[in-house]
Write a protein that holds these residues in place. Structure first.
Motif, mmCIF file in Angstrom:
data_model
loop_
_atom_site.group_PDB
_atom_site.id
_atom_site.type_symbol
_atom_site.label_atom_id
_atom_site.label_comp_id
_atom_site.label_asym_id
_atom_site.label_seq_id
_atom_site.Cartn_x
_atom_site.Cartn_y
_atom_site.Cartn_z
ATOM 1 N N SER A 23 -10.756 -25.711 4.427
ATOM 2 C CA SER A 23 -9.959 -26.515 5.358
ATOM 3 C C SER A 23 -9.223 -27.610 4.583
ATOM 4 C CB SER A 23 -10.872 -27.155 6.405
ATOM 5 O OG SER A 23 -11.709 -28.126 5.784
ATOM 6 N N MET A 66 -1.424 -32.059 8.086
ATOM 7 C CA MET A 66 -2.115 -32.828 9.123
ATOM 8 C C MET A 66 -1.149 -33.531 10.063
ATOM 9 S SD MET A 66 -5.279 -34.487 6.980
ATOM 10 C CE MET A 66 -5.854 -35.436 8.377
ATOM 11 N N CYS A 69 -0.538 -32.457 13.868
ATOM 12 C CA CYS A 69 -1.753 -32.669 14.653
ATOM 13 C C CYS A 69 -1.981 -34.159 14.906
ATOM 14 C CB CYS A 69 -2.943 -32.065 13.917
ATOM 15 S SG CYS A 69 -4.517 -32.254 14.762
ATOM 16 N N LEU A 70 -1.765 -34.972 13.892
ATOM 17 C CA LEU A 70 -1.977 -36.412 14.033
ATOM 18 C C LEU A 70 -0.977 -37.057 14.987
ATOM 19 C CD1 LEU A 70 -2.695 -37.468 10.343
ATOM 20 C CD2 LEU A 70 -4.273 -37.578 12.264
ATOM 21 N N LYS A 72 0.546 -35.712 17.628
ATOM 22 C CA LYS A 72 0.583 -35.246 19.009
ATOM 23 C C LYS A 72 -0.557 -35.846 19.825
ATOM 24 C CE LYS A 72 -2.301 -31.189 18.706
ATOM 25 N NZ LYS A 72 -2.453 -29.787 18.777
ATOM 26 N N ALA A 90 -8.667 -38.314 15.113
ATOM 27 C CA ALA A 90 -7.580 -37.338 14.929
ATOM 28 C C ALA A 90 -7.585 -36.791 13.509
ATOM 29 C CB ALA A 90 -6.241 -37.986 15.256
ATOM 30 N N CYS A 91 -7.826 -37.651 12.527
ATOM 31 C CA CYS A 91 -7.880 -37.194 11.129
ATOM 32 C C CYS A 91 -8.988 -36.160 10.946
ATOM 33 C CB CYS A 91 -8.110 -38.370 10.182
ATOM 34 S SG CYS A 91 -6.646 -39.389 9.927
ATOM 35 N N SER A 93 -10.282 -34.215 13.191
ATOM 36 C CA SER A 93 -9.888 -33.002 13.920
ATOM 37 C C SER A 93 -8.808 -32.234 13.168
ATOM 38 C CB SER A 93 -9.397 -33.377 15.318
ATOM 39 O OG SER A 93 -8.844 -32.262 15.954
ATOM 40 N N CYS A 94 -7.782 -32.927 12.714
ATOM 41 C CA CYS A 94 -6.652 -32.290 12.049
ATOM 42 C C CYS A 94 -7.030 -31.732 10.686
ATOM 43 C CB CYS A 94 -5.506 -33.277 11.897
ATOM 44 S SG CYS A 94 -4.869 -33.863 13.476
ATOM 45 N N GLN A 96 -9.400 -30.017 9.954
ATOM 46 C CA GLN A 96 -10.017 -28.691 10.060
ATOM 47 C C GLN A 96 -8.986 -27.573 9.961
ATOM 48 O OE1 GLN A 96 -13.268 -28.490 9.703
ATOM 49 N NE2 GLN A 96 -13.045 -30.707 9.577
ATOM 50 N N VAL A 97 -7.711 -27.934 9.908
ATOM 51 C CA VAL A 97 -6.641 -26.955 9.757
ATOM 52 C C VAL A 97 -6.854 -26.194 8.443
ATOM 53 C CG1 VAL A 97 -4.137 -26.726 9.407
ATOM 54 C CG2 VAL A 97 -5.028 -28.377 11.072
ATOM 55 N N CYS A 102 -0.005 -24.428 4.224
ATOM 56 C CA CYS A 102 0.481 -25.622 3.519
ATOM 57 C C CYS A 102 0.671 -25.390 2.028
ATOM 58 C CB CYS A 102 -0.515 -26.764 3.705
ATOM 59 S SG CYS A 102 -0.973 -27.097 5.398
#
Length: 158
Positions: A23, A66, A69-70, A72, A90-91, A93-94, A96-97, A102
């Motif tokens: 991730s 990230m 995601c951050l 939104k 948020a960090c 959560s994001c 985990q992308v 990327c």
């Protein structure tokens, strides 16, 4: 200097890396760890499960991955938001992308015996400040713009 010295004289054998199924959080963790020893390091190498070099993730790539995601959702909305808590959440959560979207694939490759003039040529041609050093089909090191700059600067000093 640029003709006498070789890539092996300035390459870094210690570099951050992750596997393709990692991730963004894993890549960030690896980069933070290497920056303790090498504060100017700004990228992570990515390898497949079979040890094949796939590309790199720069700090810029990590932030780009990230960013959507951050930016939104509830992180930017509301008047009574605890921004520090919301951003930290948020960090996490994001992060985990997955990294595959990327990844930079067009990474220049050098050989350990290449002269430093070749490093300069590669950096100028690719407009990148980093390259991987390959020998026998394996990545054995990396060279950064800071490494070349140090050599050039040292050659100017009496």
């Amino acid at each position: 200097m640029l003709l006498r010295k070789r890539v092996w004289d300035i390459m870094r054998e210690d570099f951050a890396f992750v596997r393709e199924d990692s991730s963004l959080a894993d890549a960030i963790t690896a980069l933070r760890a290497i920056r303790v020893k090498q504060p100017d390091m700004s990228f992570v190498l990515v390898f497949s499960k079979s040890e094949k070099f796939l590309g790199i993730l720069s700090m810029w790539n990590l932030i780009q991955g990230m960013g959507p995601c951050l930016l939104k959702g509830s992180v930017l909305e509301g008047n009574e938001v605890d921004w520090d808590s919301a951003f930290a959440s948020a960090c996490r959560s994001c992060a985990q992308v997955r990294i595959v979207d990327c990844l930079q694939h067009d990474i220049p490759t050098l050989k350990p015996n290449d002269p430093l003039a070749r490093v300069l040529e590669v950096f100028l041609d690719y407009r990148r400040g980093r390259a991987v050093v390959e020998e026998g089909g394996r990545i054995i090191g990396v060279v950064c713009l800071a490494d070349l700059f140090k050599e050039i600067g040292d050659s100017l000093m009496p």
